[in-house]
Scaffold this active site. Structure first.
Site, PDB file in Angstrom:
ATOM      1  CB  VAL A 167     -97.030  28.361  -8.918  1.00 40.33           C
ATOM      2  CG1 VAL A 167     -97.939  27.273  -9.836  1.00 40.33           C
ATOM      3  CG2 VAL A 167     -96.684  29.538  -9.476  1.00 40.33           C
ATOM      4  CB  SER A 168    -100.411  32.323  -6.689  1.00 37.74           C
ATOM      5  OG  SER A 168     -99.458  33.252  -7.075  1.00 37.74           O
ATOM      6  CB  THR A 169    -103.018  33.383 -11.183  1.00 40.38           C
ATOM      7  OG1 THR A 169    -104.092  32.309 -10.974  1.00 40.38           O
ATOM      8  CG2 THR A 169    -103.471  33.898 -12.655  1.00 40.38           C
ATOM      9  CD  GLU A 213     -96.237  32.997  -5.967  1.00 44.75           C
ATOM     10  OE1 GLU A 213     -95.936  33.755  -4.920  1.00 44.75           O
ATOM     11  OE2 GLU A 213     -96.810  32.093  -6.334  1.00 44.75           O
TER      12      GLU A 213
END
Length: 293
Positions: A22-24, A26
Site C-alpha cells: 500500500v502506498s501513502t 492509498e
C-alpha cells in the site's frame, strides 16, 4: 491457470509468496489496507491448497518503481516459493515495463504468477497479452493519481499564507536546521548556526569538499547522523528555506521561522555555484525573486 506445465498439483503442494503493498496515497482507500490484502490472500491459499511460504509487505511504498525492501527480499528468496500471489496486478507493479520484466524473470525461474481477483493465466500468449493491457491501464491510473496530487500541491502552495505567529509547510520533512512541532516550522539553533557557517565559508571562497572536510573533522554530522559530502552540502546551499522561503516549483512561500542567511546572500551563493558549473546545461539558477523582498 494450467499448472501442469510446471508440476502436477497432485504431486506437490505449491509454496506461495504472498505480496501485499500500500502506498501513502492509498492508505485510506477501503480494500487496499495491508491487513485486508493479507486476509484475502490467506483465504485464497486455503482454497487453492497453497502453503504460505512467507508474507512480504511493503507499507508506504509506491508501485511505480522496484526499490521496495520487501519486494527485493521476496525476489532474492525465490527458491523458497513456487507461486507469487497478489490481490491485484497493481499491487506488484504500476509500471508496465517493470511488470513485464518481472514476468520474464519469473518465467526464467520457473515460477508462476497469480492475481487473486483477476483470474489471469500467464502460461499462454493470450494471457500475457491481457496482463500487458491491464497493466498499462493500471499505469495510466497511477500517472493520473500523480497528476492530481501535483495539482493539489500546486493549489496548496498558491493559497498558503503563513503568519509571524506560525508557519506551516507543504508537508515535507524538516531539513537540517529546522524541526516540525504539530506541523509548525521551528528552528534548531545549533544546527542553524552550522548552516550559517556553511554559507559564509562558501561565500568566502571555500569549496564544498573543503567545507565537508572541516565539518567532518570537527565531528559535525548531518541530521541523519551521516558525514557531510558535496551532495548534502549542495542540498543545503540550494534550499531557500534558509533565507525565509519554501519553494514549490517556481512558487515561493514565505515562512517566519528563524533564518540562516538573507535573500541577497542566498542569491549570491546560487550565482557562485552556477559560475563554477562546467556543464552549461546545468547552470539553472533559481534565485529568490526581488519582488518578494
Amino acid at each position: 491457470m494450467n499448472r501442469s506445465t510446471v508440476r502436477s498439483n497432485e504431486e506437490v503442494r505449491y509454496r506461495a509468496a504472498l505480496y501485499v503493498r500500500v502506498s501513502t496515497e492509498e492508505q485510506s482507500v477501503e480494500g487496499y489496507s495491508l491487513e485486508a490484502q493479507k486476509a484475502f490472500l490467506q483465504d485464497c491459499c486455503i482454497a487453492e491448497n497453497y502453503e504460505v511460504a512467507d508474507i512480504y509487505e511493503d507499507d508506504g511504498y509506491s508501485g511505480r518503481n522496484i526499490k521496495r525492501p520487501e519486494y527485493e527480499r521476496m525476489m532474492s528468496e525465490h527458491d523458497r516459493w513456487d507461486v507469487l500471489l497478489v490481490l491485484k496486478m497493481d499491487r506488484i507493479h504500476r509500471n508496465s515495463r517493470n511488470f513485464m520484466n518481472m514476468m520474464d524473470d519469473l518465467n526464467k525461474m520457473g515460477k508462476m504468477f497469480v492475481s487473486a481477483t483477476e483470474a489471469l493465466d500467464t502460461t499462454n500468449a493470450l494471457g500475457r497479452f491481457v496482463v500487458d493491457m491491464i497493466q498499462r491501464i493500471a499505469q495510466l491510473e497511477s500517472e493520473q493519481i500523480g497528476e492530481r496530487t501535483y495539482l493539489g500541491m500546486e493549489e496548496k502552495a498558491r493559497t498558503m499564507s503563513n503568519t509571524e505567529r506560525e508557519s506551516r509547510t507543504m508537508g515535507f520533512n524538516a531539513p537540517y536546521g529546522y524541526m516540525l512541532n504539530n506541523g509548525i516550522l521551528l528552528s534548531v539553533p545549533e544546527e542553524l548556526n552550522v548552516v550559517r557557517g556553511i554559507f559564509k565559508e562558501y561565500l568566502d571562497g571555500d569549496t564544498m569538499d573543503g567545507i565537508a572536510y572541516g565539518l567532518n573533522r570537527n565531528g559535525q554530522l548531518t541530521k541523519r547522523g551521516n558525514p557531510w559530502n558535496i551532495y548534502n552540502l549542495r542540498n543545503i546551499l540550494h534550499n531557500p528555506i534558509y533565507a525565509g522561503y519554501m519553494r514549490w516549483d517556481d512558487l515561493y512561500i514565505k515562512h517566519f521561522a528563524q533564518t540562516a542567511v538573507s535573500s541577497d546572500e542566498y542569491n549570491r551563493v546560487q550565482e557562485l555555484i552556477s559560475a563554477k558549473t562546467r556543464d552549461s546545461k546545468k547552470r539553472n539558477i533559481k534565485k529568490i525573486p526581488d519582488e518578494l523582498e
